[in-house]
Write an enzyme that holds these catalytic residues in place. Sequence first.
Site, PDB file in Angstrom:
ATOM      1  N   HIS A   1       7.030  60.598  24.934  1.00 39.85           N
ATOM      2  CA  HIS A   1       6.752  61.819  24.170  1.00 39.85           C
ATOM      3  C   HIS A   1       8.055  62.498  23.785  1.00 39.85           C
ATOM      4  CE1 HIS A   1       7.584  63.365  28.190  1.00 39.85           C
ATOM      5  NE2 HIS A   1       7.809  64.556  27.650  1.00 39.85           N
TER       6      HIS A   1
ATOM      7  N   ASP B   1       9.633  66.558  23.519  1.00 40.91           N
ATOM      8  CA  ASP B   1       9.295  67.900  24.000  1.00 40.91           C
ATOM      9  C   ASP B   1       9.106  68.817  22.795  1.00 40.91           C
ATOM     10  OD1 ASP B   1       9.512  66.962  26.545  1.00 40.91           O
ATOM     11  OD2 ASP B   1      11.509  67.778  26.920  1.00 40.91           O
TER      12      ASP B   1
ATOM     13  N   ARG C   1      11.135  60.125  43.166  1.00 41.42           N
ATOM     14  CA  ARG C   1      11.829  60.902  42.146  1.00 41.42           C
ATOM     15  C   ARG C   1      11.245  62.309  42.046  1.00 41.42           C
ATOM     16  NH1 ARG C   1      14.821  60.856  37.373  1.00 41.42           N
ATOM     17  NH2 ARG C   1      13.892  62.110  35.710  1.00 41.42           N
TER      18      ARG C   1
HETATM   19  C1  GA4 Z   1       5.458  67.649  27.013  1.00 41.14           C
HETATM   20  C2  GA4 Z   1       6.640  68.538  27.452  1.00 41.14           C
HETATM   21  C3  GA4 Z   1       6.257  69.528  28.556  1.00 41.14           C
HETATM   22  O1  GA4 Z   1       6.185  68.858  29.813  1.00 41.14           O
HETATM   23  C4  GA4 Z   1       4.903  70.223  28.269  1.00 41.14           C
HETATM   24  C5  GA4 Z   1       3.842  69.140  28.183  1.00 41.14           C
HETATM   25  C6  GA4 Z   1       2.400  69.611  27.976  1.00 41.14           C
HETATM   26  C7  GA4 Z   1       1.643  69.716  29.301  1.00 41.14           C
HETATM   27  O2  GA4 Z   1       1.899  68.929  30.200  1.00 41.14           O
HETATM   28  O3  GA4 Z   1       0.801  70.608  29.388  1.00 41.14           O
HETATM   29  C8  GA4 Z   1       1.785  68.594  26.971  1.00 41.14           C
HETATM   30  C9  GA4 Z   1       2.989  67.742  26.443  1.00 41.14           C
HETATM   31  C10 GA4 Z   1       4.213  68.514  26.870  1.00 41.14           C
HETATM   32  C11 GA4 Z   1       2.939  67.528  24.921  1.00 41.14           C
HETATM   33  C12 GA4 Z   1       1.524  67.263  24.355  1.00 41.14           C
HETATM   34  C13 GA4 Z   1       0.432  68.045  25.114  1.00 41.14           C
HETATM   35  C14 GA4 Z   1       1.055  69.229  25.804  1.00 41.14           C
HETATM   36  C15 GA4 Z   1       0.703  67.693  27.513  1.00 41.14           C
HETATM   37  C16 GA4 Z   1       0.038  67.203  26.281  1.00 41.14           C
HETATM   38  C17 GA4 Z   1      -0.705  66.124  26.234  1.00 41.14           C
HETATM   39  C18 GA4 Z   1       4.632  71.313  29.278  1.00 41.14           C
HETATM   40  C19 GA4 Z   1       4.857  70.693  26.861  1.00 41.14           C
HETATM   41  O4  GA4 Z   1       5.122  71.799  26.443  1.00 41.14           O
HETATM   42  O5  GA4 Z   1       4.435  69.677  26.036  1.00 41.14           O
END
Ligand code: GA4
Length: 339
Positions: free
Chosen positions: A210, A212, A281
């Site tokens: 993914h 951020d 980790r």
């Molecule tokens: C990825 C980056 C961060 O960890 C996060 C994640 C968020 C979550 O875990 O709630 C998201 C992910 C992240 C991107 C897409 C969506 C939202 C899980 C998910 C499937 C906290 C963020 O901001 O985006």
Amino acid sequence: MVLATPNPILRGEKIDSNIELPTIDLMGERKKVCKEIVKACEEFGFFKVINHGVPVDVISKMEEESLSFFSKSEAQKKQAGPANPYGYGSKTIGFNGDMGEVEYILLNTNPNTIAHYSNTISNNNPTKFRCAVNWYIEAVKRLACEILDLMANGLSVSDTNLFSRLIKDSDNDSLFRLNHYPNTKDMDTSSPTPPPPMDVAHYKVGFGEHSDPQILTLLRSNDVGGLQISLEDKVWVPVPPDPFAFWVNVGDVLQALTNGRFLSVRHRALVTNNNNNNKTRMSMAYFAAPPLNAWVSAPKEVVTHEKPRLYRPFTWAEYKRTTYSLRLGDSRLNLFKSN
Ligand code: GA4
């Protein structure tokens, strides 16, 4: 004898451990540092910072709290969950079916959210947990602002605080995440001999590929590896662990703010089942984000005749809503391209 089933997502991928990822020494000469940061963000969207100024005891106190929480029983940890999206989560990521071999705590860095969750995360000493988090956030926020100012400088953006102002705003929507990736040796005992270290078929996905969504991520981990970044040609580069440094990720919003000059890096965390010592980790990530009502729009210095505006202006609220409506690995920024 049952053989380990290779994870089909990982089969046939290329791993390149020979690529050297950029390291920026923040004590270096300012002009040179600005240049190096811009180069790293254009090439990788990812770099390591050393001499970062975050005190060692601030990091070790946070690590201690994290370890103490994740060492609790499943039932105790669940009292701080489910992650909605804040709180304790295990294996489920987001709300659309993404899964990984990870347990985590996700918090908004707003002091009220931290105070609220501290009570269930650490019922024997919530104040100690709350203080550790607040000190850590204060220090990494300062570091993030410094890096964002160096970036603006390096890009010759005349308003050098343009990016850092977004995260300094008292209504900022920045997040803090503690991750624990259990050793899959405990879960998968079917492999008769340890596989070679780079045989990706014997790794499980801790946190899938993914980017951020936010502006910038500052990531610190213990000395156990697992993080990988992806280059444009789908080659994965393992990130060597360094508990004394921070890894900096460009997020989607910064890619938009720089009109596509900086790359929002795609990354993932894998968990191996051939780790002979039982150390697992642990990582902590600070996601620097603007307030919900802030507009994300590239400044004039990065929009030129040759490089016209790539993304339409949008608010962080709109971007965040889109993020949560999609899957972890989806490329959301493409939906915001200007026509
Ligand atoms: C990825 C980056 C961060 O960890 C996060 C994640 C968020 C979550 O875990 O709630 C998201 C992910 C992240 C991107 C897409 C969506 C939202 C899980 C998910 C499937 C906290 C963020 O901001 O985006």
